[in-house]
Each structure stands twice: as C-alpha cells, then as structure tokens.
Scaffold this motif. Structure first.
Motif, PDB file in Angstrom:
ATOM      1  N   GLU A   1       0.831  -1.206   0.000  1.00  0.00           N
ATOM      2  CA  GLU A   1       0.000   0.000   0.000  1.00  0.00           C
ATOM      3  C   GLU A   1       0.864   1.253   0.000  1.00  0.00           C
ATOM      4  OE1 GLU A   1      -3.376   0.051   2.599  1.00  0.00           O
ATOM      5  OE2 GLU A   1      -3.458  -2.114   2.701  1.00  0.00           O
ATOM      6  N   ILE A   2       1.898   1.261  -0.827  1.00  0.00           N
ATOM      7  CA  ILE A   2       2.780   2.427  -0.928  1.00  0.00           C
ATOM      8  C   ILE A   2       1.960   3.663  -1.302  1.00  0.00           C
ATOM      9  CG2 ILE A   2       3.329   1.817  -3.333  1.00  0.00           C
ATOM     10  CD1 ILE A   2       6.111   3.048  -2.874  1.00  0.00           C
ATOM     11  N   SER A   3       2.156   4.746  -0.539  1.00  0.00           N
ATOM     12  CA  SER A   3       1.297   5.912  -0.752  1.00  0.00           C
ATOM     13  C   SER A   3       2.058   7.202  -0.996  1.00  0.00           C
ATOM     14  CB  SER A   3       0.357   6.099   0.441  1.00  0.00           C
ATOM     15  OG  SER A   3       1.095   6.251   1.639  1.00  0.00           O
ATOM     16  N   GLY A   4       3.369   7.184  -0.904  1.00  0.00           N
ATOM     17  CA  GLY A   4       4.137   8.391  -1.169  1.00  0.00           C
ATOM     18  C   GLY A   4       5.599   8.046  -1.345  1.00  0.00           C
ATOM     19  N   ILE A   5       6.283   8.764  -2.254  1.00  0.00           N
ATOM     20  CA  ILE A   5       7.705   8.513  -2.480  1.00  0.00           C
ATOM     21  C   ILE A   5       8.448   9.842  -2.568  1.00  0.00           C
ATOM     22  CG2 ILE A   5       7.466   6.274  -3.611  1.00  0.00           C
ATOM     23  CD1 ILE A   5       7.696   7.738  -6.292  1.00  0.00           C
ATOM     24  N   SER A   6       9.761   9.779  -2.304  1.00  0.00           N
ATOM     25  CA  SER A   6      10.581  10.976  -2.382  1.00  0.00           C
ATOM     26  C   SER A   6      12.043  10.576  -2.552  1.00  0.00           C
ATOM     27  CB  SER A   6      10.402  11.831  -1.119  1.00  0.00           C
ATOM     28  OG  SER A   6      11.072  13.066  -1.245  1.00  0.00           O
ATOM     29  N   PHE A   7      12.861  11.542  -2.979  1.00  0.00           N
ATOM     30  CA  PHE A   7      14.307  11.378  -3.044  1.00  0.00           C
ATOM     31  C   PHE A   7      14.961  12.486  -2.241  1.00  0.00           C
ATOM     32  CE2 PHE A   7      12.900   9.787  -7.324  1.00  0.00           C
ATOM     33  CZ  PHE A   7      13.159   8.444  -7.081  1.00  0.00           C
TER      34      PHE A   7
ATOM     35  N   THR B   1      18.682   6.093  -3.707  1.00  0.00           N
ATOM     36  CA  THR B   1      17.865   5.638  -2.574  1.00  0.00           C
ATOM     37  C   THR B   1      16.501   6.288  -2.662  1.00  0.00           C
ATOM     38  OG1 THR B   1      19.808   5.409  -1.139  1.00  0.00           O
ATOM     39  CG2 THR B   1      17.658   5.528  -0.060  1.00  0.00           C
ATOM     40  N   PHE B   2      15.455   5.488  -2.591  1.00  0.00           N
ATOM     41  CA  PHE B   2      14.112   6.065  -2.547  1.00  0.00           C
ATOM     42  C   PHE B   2      13.580   5.965  -1.121  1.00  0.00           C
ATOM     43  CE2 PHE B   2      12.853   1.657  -2.764  1.00  0.00           C
ATOM     44  CZ  PHE B   2      11.590   1.595  -2.183  1.00  0.00           C
ATOM     45  N   TYR B   3      12.713   6.892  -0.776  1.00  0.00           N
ATOM     46  CA  TYR B   3      12.084   6.926   0.535  1.00  0.00           C
ATOM     47  C   TYR B   3      10.579   6.852   0.320  1.00  0.00           C
ATOM     48  CZ  TYR B   3      16.709   8.584   1.786  1.00  0.00           C
ATOM     49  OH  TYR B   3      18.077   8.686   1.935  1.00  0.00           O
ATOM     50  N   ALA B   4       9.905   6.062   1.125  1.00  0.00           N
ATOM     51  CA  ALA B   4       8.479   5.850   0.900  1.00  0.00           C
ATOM     52  C   ALA B   4       7.736   5.595   2.206  1.00  0.00           C
ATOM     53  CB  ALA B   4       8.261   4.666  -0.050  1.00  0.00           C
ATOM     54  N   ILE B   5       6.451   5.833   2.171  1.00  0.00           N
ATOM     55  CA  ILE B   5       5.567   5.477   3.274  1.00  0.00           C
ATOM     56  C   ILE B   5       4.417   4.657   2.706  1.00  0.00           C
ATOM     57  CG2 ILE B   5       6.124   7.442   4.744  1.00  0.00           C
ATOM     58  CD1 ILE B   5       3.529   8.741   3.670  1.00  0.00           C
ATOM     59  N   GLN B   6       3.659   4.045   3.597  1.00  0.00           N
ATOM     60  CA  GLN B   6       2.454   3.330   3.181  1.00  0.00           C
ATOM     61  C   GLN B   6       1.313   3.713   4.100  1.00  0.00           C
ATOM     62  OE1 GLN B   6       1.252   0.950   5.577  1.00  0.00           O
ATOM     63  NE2 GLN B   6       2.577  -0.834   5.428  1.00  0.00           N
TER      64      GLN B   6
ATOM     65  N   MET C   1      10.711  10.880 -14.126  1.00  0.00           N
ATOM     66  CA  MET C   1       9.523  10.901 -13.281  1.00  0.00           C
ATOM     67  C   MET C   1       9.225   9.509 -12.732  1.00  0.00           C
ATOM     68  SD  MET C   1       5.683  12.328 -14.203  1.00  0.00           S
ATOM     69  CE  MET C   1       5.563  11.355 -15.730  1.00  0.00           C
ATOM     70  N   TYR C   2       8.838   9.455 -11.465  1.00  0.00           N
ATOM     71  CA  TYR C   2       8.525   8.196 -10.791  1.00  0.00           C
ATOM     72  C   TYR C   2       7.121   8.296 -10.188  1.00  0.00           C
ATOM     73  CZ  TYR C   2      13.629   7.748 -10.973  1.00  0.00           C
ATOM     74  OH  TYR C   2      14.943   7.694 -11.380  1.00  0.00           O
ATOM     75  N   ILE C   3       6.294   7.307 -10.497  1.00  0.00           N
ATOM     76  CA  ILE C   3       4.927   7.264  -9.964  1.00  0.00           C
ATOM     77  C   ILE C   3       4.732   5.936  -9.245  1.00  0.00           C
ATOM     78  CG2 ILE C   3       2.471   7.198 -10.550  1.00  0.00           C
ATOM     79  CD1 ILE C   3       3.051   9.087 -12.856  1.00  0.00           C
ATOM     80  N   SER C   4       4.335   6.007  -7.979  1.00  0.00           N
ATOM     81  CA  SER C   4       4.104   4.784  -7.207  1.00  0.00           C
ATOM     82  C   SER C   4       2.633   4.417  -7.241  1.00  0.00           C
ATOM     83  CB  SER C   4       4.577   4.959  -5.763  1.00  0.00           C
ATOM     84  OG  SER C   4       3.874   5.997  -5.110  1.00  0.00           O
ATOM     85  N   ASN C   5       2.382   3.102  -7.277  1.00  0.00           N
ATOM     86  CA  ASN C   5       1.018   2.575  -7.321  1.00  0.00           C
ATOM     87  C   ASN C   5       0.797   1.572  -6.205  1.00  0.00           C
ATOM     88  OD1 ASN C   5      -0.326   3.344 -10.156  1.00  0.00           O
ATOM     89  ND2 ASN C   5       1.860   3.010 -10.480  1.00  0.00           N
TER      90      ASN C   5
ATOM     91  N   ARG D   1       1.346  -6.672  -6.843  1.00  0.00           N
ATOM     92  CA  ARG D   1       2.186  -6.016  -5.860  1.00  0.00           C
ATOM     93  C   ARG D   1       2.216  -4.510  -6.108  1.00  0.00           C
ATOM     94  NH1 ARG D   1       7.656  -9.462  -6.381  1.00  0.00           N
ATOM     95  NH2 ARG D   1       8.464  -7.815  -5.014  1.00  0.00           N
ATOM     96  N   GLY D   2       2.506  -3.747  -5.056  1.00  0.00           N
ATOM     97  CA  GLY D   2       2.733  -2.324  -5.255  1.00  0.00           C
ATOM     98  C   GLY D   2       3.937  -2.134  -6.158  1.00  0.00           C
ATOM     99  N   ASN D   3       4.004  -1.002  -6.849  1.00  0.00           N
ATOM    100  CA  ASN D   3       5.138  -0.784  -7.743  1.00  0.00           C
ATOM    101  C   ASN D   3       5.481   0.687  -7.860  1.00  0.00           C
ATOM    102  OD1 ASN D   3       3.725   0.502 -10.046  1.00  0.00           O
ATOM    103  ND2 ASN D   3       2.750  -1.495 -10.325  1.00  0.00           N
ATOM    104  N   VAL D   4       6.645   0.942  -8.429  1.00  0.00           N
ATOM    105  CA  VAL D   4       7.053   2.287  -8.815  1.00  0.00           C
ATOM    106  C   VAL D   4       7.367   2.247 -10.299  1.00  0.00           C
ATOM    107  CG1 VAL D   4       8.788   4.095  -8.582  1.00  0.00           C
ATOM    108  CG2 VAL D   4       7.950   2.924  -6.542  1.00  0.00           C
TER     109      VAL D   4
END
Length: 290
Positions: free
Chosen positions: A51-57, A64-69, A266-270, A277-280
C-alpha cells in the motif's frame, strides 16, 4: 447459398470485433513532452509496501528512494528493484499519505493534515525518538499531496477534499516555510481551478481529488496526480492548468505517489491489491524542450 452468406456475415463480424478489441488493448495514451506514459520501467515493491502511498528522493538522487504506506507509521528506504527495504518507525498506526525531504528534514503528511518531521540522518534507528508532530496548520479536510522545495526551503500541501471548498470549483493549496528545526511556518496559499481541468478534459462534472504532487526540476512545472480521476494534471509556475493526461488503469492501478530525480525522470508509485504487488513506475525524461 443463404447459409454461406450468414457464415460470411458471422466471420466478418467476428473479425471486426477482434480487430476492435486488439485496437483497444493497444491504445496509446498521450504524454507530456519528454515522457512516454505508455512505456515505463517497472519496479515491484516488497510486501511491506503493498500500500505504498508516497515517495521521495533526497536532493533528487534516485540511488535511494524513501516511501511510506497507508497504515504504518514507518519510513521505508532502499534501492528501487531490491527485494527488501529498510524501515524506521516514526509514529503509530494511521493513514499516512505522502513524504517529502528538504535537506536533513523528513516530513510525513497524514490524511487529516497533521505533519510529522524528523532528521533524515537518524533513520538508521529502528524507532525514532526525535519526532515532532504538528497539527492545526491546515484546515479540516483530507490531504494526500505534499512537496518540499529544497532550494527555497518551502513545503507545499494540496487538499484532496477540504471542508472549506467545493471540489467542483477548486482545490486549495498551502505553502509553508521550513524552519531549521523542521517545523512548518505558514507562508501563503494557492488554488488549482477545476474549471480549467474541466475545459481540457471535456468533463463538466469532474470533482478533482489530488493524490500526489511534485515540481518538475527541468521544466519548473507542477505535476499533480489524481488517482480517483485517473488523471495527470500539469500546471505552470503560477498554478494555471496547461495540460491533462488520462492514465491507463492497466499500468496505473492506484497512483498515489509522485517524484522526480534531478535529471527530470519521473517516478509514480502505485498501490497494489490482492492480485498485484505495489510498484514504482519510472518514466525516463528524453530531454525534449517545451
């Protein structure tokens, strides 16, 4: 003769139907200049980020990517494509929607508008102790979109559905200065006029519900996702809508996160579901000029 005639009609109709289905499956979606929304590089996420809901660098570095769910108060970080990621706990269970990084400050947005900030250089700790919770900065409502401008040290938050607005007319945004200690100080506001989106999409009844936002470092435009609407919206630096792009649901199952690296990729998380599975998704920037 009559039987053969009906057989011919049947075969013709079947071929037409198959041709139509094939054409539908190969539909090409329009893309912003410099990108191809039809051909991403896909990175599958580990089970922790279903349930990835946000990403950042950090500083636009994609190493390295940073993410929350959505459900856990944890910051996840690692390499795109890796089978495992690390995490650091910053809060209790809750509906966390986006993450932004400015210098050494990590800011996490909760759906109710609360902000959580903590130092990036301390995330090696399993459970963070130096976490600030900020509330009452934003009007009552539902929030999913946030972006940190590192150079300007400003934080932008866009409301998904606020009590003080009508989503058929506008989406309200709020600007904050990021203080050295990580706290946010009110510094202004902005609006996305939904009538501009209506005009470009041709949908007069649309209720725009933003789910992620980021500034393109190359073109300086704002890119805004709306998962509910299956839409990518582009605005200029003054928040005037210049383009909208429909998203292919087969690729964008539930787009909830958006980030750019320093090259403009550009990176979009789903978020995933019981079948996927969740993806980027990475969309490489070709360098095309607007």
């Amino acid at each position: 003769m009559i039987k053969k005639k009906f057989q011919f009609i049947y075969i013709t109709a079947l071929v037409s139907l198959l041709s139509y289905s094939c054409a539908q499956s190969q539909q090409v979606y329009k893309s912003p200049k410099g990108y191809d929304l039809n051909k991403p590089t896909k990175y599958k996420m580990p089970d922790d980020l279903l349930e990835i809901s946000g990403i950042s660098f950090s500083k636009g570095n994609p190493a390295t990517f940073y993410a929350i769910q959505d459900e856990e108060g944890k910051l996840f970080y690692g390499k795109l494509g890796a089978d495992r990621v690390s995490h650091s706990k910053f809060g209790k269970h809750g509906d966390y929607e986006d993450v932004a990084i400015s210098g050494n400050i990590v800011t996490v947005l909760k759906s109710n508008g609360k902000l959580y900030t903590f130092p990036l250089n301390q995330i090696a700790e399993v459970e963070l102790t130096n976490v600030q919770e900020q509330q009452n900065l934003l009007p009552s409502g539902e929030y999913e979109s946030m972006y940190a401008d590192e150079a300007a040290r400003k934080l932008y938050v866009l409301c998904k559905n606020c009590d003080d607005e009508k989503t058929t007319k506008s989406s309200s945004g709020y600007i904050f200065n990021i203080q050295p200690n990580g706290t946010a100080q009110a510094a202004g506001n902005f609006k996305i006029e939904v009538k501009q989106i209506k005009k470009l999409t041709g949908d007069s009844k649309i209720k725009f519900r933003p789910s992620a936002m980021a500034k393109n470092p190359v073109t300086k435009e704002w890119y805004i996702l709306s998962s509910v609407n299956g839409l990518l919206v582009v605005t200029d630096a003054n928040w005037d809508v210049t383009a909208t792009y429909d998203l292919d649901h087969k690729l964008f199952l539930q787009p909830e996160g958006l980030a750019f690296d320093k090259q403009g990729n550009m990176y979009i998380s789903n978020e995933g579901d019981e079948f996927s599975r969740g993806n980027v998704l990475k969309f490489t920037y070709s360098g095309a000029k607007r």
